[in-house]
Design an enzyme around this catalytic site. Structure first.
Site, PDB file in Angstrom:
ATOM      1  N   GLU A 113     -28.149 -19.106  -2.435  1.00  0.00           N
ATOM      2  CA  GLU A 113     -26.675 -18.551  -2.936  1.00  0.00           C
ATOM      3  C   GLU A 113     -25.969 -17.366  -2.215  1.00  0.00           C
ATOM      4  O   GLU A 113     -26.658 -16.634  -2.161  1.00  0.00           O
ATOM      5  CB  GLU A 113     -26.293 -17.868  -4.330  1.00  0.00           C
ATOM      6  CG  GLU A 113     -25.054 -17.681  -5.309  1.00  0.00           C
ATOM      7  CD  GLU A 113     -25.219 -17.739  -6.788  1.00  0.00           C
ATOM      8  OE1 GLU A 113     -25.946 -18.413  -7.256  1.00  0.00           O
ATOM      9  OE2 GLU A 113     -24.956 -16.347  -6.917  1.00  0.00           O
ATOM     10  N   ASP A 115     -23.401 -14.905  -1.736  1.00  0.00           N
ATOM     11  CA  ASP A 115     -22.306 -14.042  -2.702  1.00  0.00           C
ATOM     12  C   ASP A 115     -21.242 -12.745  -2.276  1.00  0.00           C
ATOM     13  O   ASP A 115     -22.032 -12.373  -1.339  1.00  0.00           O
ATOM     14  CB  ASP A 115     -22.831 -13.441  -4.186  1.00  0.00           C
ATOM     15  CG  ASP A 115     -23.073 -14.356  -4.597  1.00  0.00           C
ATOM     16  OD1 ASP A 115     -22.956 -15.315  -5.674  1.00  0.00           O
ATOM     17  OD2 ASP A 115     -24.863 -13.725  -5.415  1.00  0.00           O
ATOM     18  N   GLU A 117     -19.445 -10.290  -4.459  1.00  0.00           N
ATOM     19  CA  GLU A 117     -18.359 -10.088  -5.842  1.00  0.00           C
ATOM     20  C   GLU A 117     -18.207  -8.530  -5.323  1.00  0.00           C
ATOM     21  O   GLU A 117     -18.387  -7.562  -4.997  1.00  0.00           O
ATOM     22  CB  GLU A 117     -20.161  -9.950  -6.703  1.00  0.00           C
ATOM     23  CG  GLU A 117     -21.250 -11.328  -6.835  1.00  0.00           C
ATOM     24  CD  GLU A 117     -21.822 -10.930  -7.765  1.00  0.00           C
ATOM     25  OE1 GLU A 117     -21.474 -11.449  -9.086  1.00  0.00           O
ATOM     26  OE2 GLU A 117     -22.227  -9.998  -7.236  1.00  0.00           O
TER      27      GLU A 117
END
Ligand SMILES: *[C@@H]1O[C@H](CO)[C@@H](O)[C@H](O)[C@H]1NC(C)=O
Ligand SMILES: *[C@@H]1O[C@H](CO)[C@@H](O)[C@H](O)[C@H]1NC(C)=O
Length: 312
Positions: A113, A115, A117
């Site tokens: 993953e 990411d 955020e």
């Protein structure tokens, strides 16, 4: 102005003309609400709470978070390597407690993953961008930065560039993080699982803002993140292919050469190196690599991280 009254002889009066125009306008804006944006529709679909989606014109998608729900979307296909970009305008005003995420992820317990955020904040306080990389199901590689602009005022480009030799996170084409392939020293690198592209907005006031001390103020809901400029320039992986066949399909060969397999695109160029050093020196507020309380022994990958060093 003296408007002629509605006529009964079939001629549209000035007044009826305006009534009709109003009706057309109302219908077209209603159509705008139920339709979607063509580019979004081509590449993505809602994952949850499609009633929290607002389509504006044919290029802007808004997702809203209110007390009942957040919202999310995902790509229709999975991909390997290439570059994925969306333009996002983050929640304006009070966004404390909210998190908007844009990420790529594979499936399963040993998933990978990448990411972005975006952690909201009280009105006037800066957003924080947290990035993370999961490899074979393990994350704990958080970095945090603030930005050199207010991300809630305008749209900005957020990209994930995935190359067999590096993963690069970019903001308006400025690299803000590089996760390098260090397989030569025995560190696993995410390059054999196809990934989907995702985004969502949700309430995370237990941790997001000032470590969870500032809670979501629901009197300021709905919280709205806006998107446009969806771009996926990557190798598409049909769900019917086995993982190893996807790896084969997405590697350059004599028949097919992918743009990212240009030798120069496997690492940052000099200009990008300088940009990254500037970001790290001026905008980085947390790096797991230097969190000795959490990692008393510096993670091996951090010891080999070229961009830890500040060039003179
Ligand atoms: C984002 O990328 C698009 C397409 O390349 C470009 O037109 C736009 O100016 C970029 N926005 C910013 C803030 O750099
Ligand atoms: C919110 O603002 C405060 C005060 O400026 C800052 O310390 C914090 O890092 C900001 N971001 C988050 C996500 O808490």
């Amino acid at each position: 102005m003296n408007l002629p009254m509605a006529s009964s002889n079939g001629v549209i009066s000035v007044r009826n003309f305006w009534v009709l125009m109003g009706l057309c306008f109302a219908l077209s804006s209603m159509a705008g609400m139920v339709q979607s944006t063509p580019k979004f529709d081509e590449l993505f679909q809602p994952t949850f709470a499609s009633d929290h989606f607002i389509y504006e014109g044919d290029d802007v998608l808004k997702m809203k978070l209110d007390y009942t729900s957040g919202a999310g979307f995902q790509s229709k296909s999975k991909y390997m390597f290439g570059k994925v970009t969306v333009q996002i305008k983050l929640v304006e005003g009070d966004s404390a407690g909210t998190v908007t995420a844009f990420y790529m992820s594979s499936d399963g317990p040993t998933h990978n993953e990448f990411d972005f955020e975006f952690l909201g904040n009280s009105t006037g306080e800066p957003y924080v961008v947290q990035t993370n990389v999961y490899v074979n199901g393990v994350g704990n590689r958080e970095q945090r930065l603030n930005l050199w602009f207010d991300p809630s005022k305008d749209f900005h480009n957020y990209s994930i560039y995935w190359h067999p030799r590096q993963v690069v996170f970019l903001v308006d084409d400025t690299p803000v993080r590089v996760h390098s392939n260090l397989e030569h020293i025995g560190i696993p690198f995410p390059k054999d699982q196809a990934m989907g592209v995702y985004s969502s907005i949700w309430n995370a006031d237990d941790w997001a803002t000032q470590g969870g001390r500032v809670k979501t103020d629901w009197s300021h809901a709905p919280f709205i993140a806006s998107y446009k400029g969806f771009q996926i320039d990557a190798c598409e992986c049909p769900a019917t292919l086995a993982a190893s066949d996807n790896v084969k399909k997405c590697s350059s060969s004599n028949e097919k050469k992918y743009w990212w397999d240009e030798p120069t695109l496997g690492e940052l160029n000099l200009h990008q190196n300088h940009q990254l050093i500037w970001v790290r020196a001026n905008h980085m507020i947390y790096d797991y690599c230097s969190d000795t309380a959490r990692f008393p022994a510096t993670p091996l990958e951090c010891q080999h991280h070229r961009h830890q060093l500040k060039l003179n």
